[in-house]
Design a protein around this motif. Structure first.
Motif, PDB file in Angstrom:
ATOM      1  N   ALA A   1       0.864  -2.185 -56.624  1.00  0.00           N
ATOM      2  CA  ALA A   1      -0.093  -1.266 -56.024  1.00  0.00           C
ATOM      3  C   ALA A   1       0.507   0.062 -55.886  1.00  0.00           C
ATOM      4  N   LEU A   2       1.640   0.284 -55.184  1.00  0.00           N
ATOM      5  CA  LEU A   2       2.134   1.302 -54.840  1.00  0.00           C
ATOM      6  C   LEU A   2       3.592   2.106 -55.192  1.00  0.00           C
TER       7      LEU A   2
ATOM      8  N   LEU B   1      -6.059   4.097 -46.924  1.00  0.00           N
ATOM      9  CA  LEU B   1      -5.993   5.670 -46.751  1.00  0.00           C
ATOM     10  C   LEU B   1      -5.896   6.361 -47.978  1.00  0.00           C
ATOM     11  N   SER B   2      -4.946   6.045 -48.642  1.00  0.00           N
ATOM     12  CA  SER B   2      -4.666   7.157 -49.892  1.00  0.00           C
ATOM     13  C   SER B   2      -5.862   6.871 -50.861  1.00  0.00           C
TER      14      SER B   2
ATOM     15  N   ALA C   1      -4.746  12.131 -48.812  1.00  0.00           N
ATOM     16  CA  ALA C   1      -3.355  11.885 -48.269  1.00  0.00           C
ATOM     17  C   ALA C   1      -2.578  10.880 -49.385  1.00  0.00           C
ATOM     18  N   SER C   2      -1.456  11.197 -49.632  1.00  0.00           N
ATOM     19  CA  SER C   2      -0.779  10.336 -50.289  1.00  0.00           C
ATOM     20  C   SER C   2       0.148   9.126 -49.835  1.00  0.00           C
ATOM     21  N   GLY C   3       0.212   7.980 -50.608  1.00  0.00           N
ATOM     22  CA  GLY C   3       0.910   6.907 -50.090  1.00  0.00           C
ATOM     23  C   GLY C   3       2.453   7.183 -49.608  1.00  0.00           C
ATOM     24  N   GLY C   4       3.224   8.033 -50.483  1.00  0.00           N
ATOM     25  CA  GLY C   4       4.563   8.307 -50.062  1.00  0.00           C
ATOM     26  C   GLY C   4       4.730   9.174 -48.654  1.00  0.00           C
TER      27      GLY C   4
ATOM     28  N   GLN D   1      -2.834   2.913 -36.717  1.00  0.00           N
ATOM     29  CA  GLN D   1      -3.096   4.253 -35.832  1.00  0.00           C
ATOM     30  C   GLN D   1      -2.060   5.289 -36.143  1.00  0.00           C
ATOM     31  N   ILE D   2      -0.830   4.951 -36.641  1.00  0.00           N
ATOM     32  CA  ILE D   2      -0.216   5.958 -36.628  1.00  0.00           C
ATOM     33  C   ILE D   2      -0.339   6.633 -38.035  1.00  0.00           C
ATOM     34  N   MET D   3      -0.611   6.151 -39.152  1.00  0.00           N
ATOM     35  CA  MET D   3      -0.991   6.250 -40.515  1.00  0.00           C
ATOM     36  C   MET D   3      -2.343   7.134 -40.612  1.00  0.00           C
ATOM     37  N   SER D   4      -3.080   6.759 -39.615  1.00  0.00           N
ATOM     38  CA  SER D   4      -4.360   7.753 -39.658  1.00  0.00           C
ATOM     39  C   SER D   4      -4.029   8.967 -39.316  1.00  0.00           C
ATOM     40  N   PHE D   5      -3.188   9.215 -38.376  1.00  0.00           N
ATOM     41  CA  PHE D   5      -2.429  10.326 -37.817  1.00  0.00           C
ATOM     42  C   PHE D   5      -1.804  11.147 -38.934  1.00  0.00           C
ATOM     43  N   GLY D   6      -1.008  10.374 -39.768  1.00  0.00           N
ATOM     44  CA  GLY D   6      -0.501  10.787 -41.044  1.00  0.00           C
ATOM     45  C   GLY D   6      -1.520  11.477 -41.742  1.00  0.00           C
TER      46      GLY D   6
END
Length: 229
Positions: A102-103, A140-141, A146-149, A171-176
């Protein structure tokens, strides 16, 4: 005359012998390379040889197109993350193989570290924790620019402070995701958010005023739901 008459047959025999020799040589080389990779797995995981052999038997049963050499490389990566049991290595390889599809390769080690840093492996088991983290990145990506990396790098940089604050990987990735969509550099973004979260716990009264919330309520919120705060 006989040589002339049977030259085609003789050439066929010679070709067959050459083919058999080449096959044996390639098989020996493949075996040597596989044995070397299994030795690496032993070195990194600390497992005994019979455990690594048993692990490779499990690899043969996996429903994947990934070659056993690559699966052993993933097992070595598991060892470098401190995973030393046969089951732990298998769970890591199984999840890592799915994440690779996938990534891509680069995300695997970071996702494994992240799941362990946030303690998700203790809650859900390493295999499920890694797959959940990979799914979060994928979601999210796919649903934003937003990019996975970026998300992997951002969450990895945030892991220490975020875990102390009781925040989760999603939660953190949402900010990212928001920061990446607004074209903010990952190093600056992670540093700024780390500093903000730390400052909120040090000076709750100041940030309660900025948020327009009662100090007592805000302090309680910090302890129970830092993401909301």
């Amino acid at each position: 005359d006989k040589l002339n008459r049977y030259q085609t047959a003789l050439a066929g025999v010679a070709a067959s012998i050459a083919g058999i020799t080449m096959t044996i040589r390639n098989s020996v080389q493949d075996y040597a390379e596989m044995d070397e990779q299994m030795v690496d797995v032993q070195k990194y995981t600390g497992m005994a040889k019979d455990q690594v052999v048993a692990l490779n038997e499990e690899f043969k049963k996996m429903n994947t197109r990934t070659g056993r050499d690559q699966l052993n490389q993933l097992a070595g990566a598991a060892g470098r993350l401190g995973i030393g049991s046969q089951k732990g290595a298998k769970d890591f390889v199984d999840a890592a193989d799915k994440i690779n599809v996938a990534l891509g390769d680069d995300a695997v080690a970071q996702i494994g570290k992240m799941a362990m840093a946030f303690g998700e492996d203790d809650k859900h088991g390493l295999n499920k924790a890694m797959l959940m983290t990979g799914s979060c990145i994928n979601e999210l990506s796919q649903s934003s620019s937003a990019s996975g990396g970026y998300l992997v790098d951002f969450a990895a940089r945030m892991a220490g402070v975020a875990k102390q604050a009781g925040m989760t990987i999603p939660q953190i990735m949402s900010f990212g995701s928001v920061l990446d969509q607004n074209m903010q550099e990952v190093e600056v973004s992670a540093t700024s958010l780390n500093q903000l979260i730390t400052a909120m716990f040090k000076e709750p009264a100041k940030f309660a005023q900025l948020a327009g919330v009662d100090v007592k309520k805000f302090t309680t919120m910090l302890k129970t739901d830092a993401n909301q705060a």
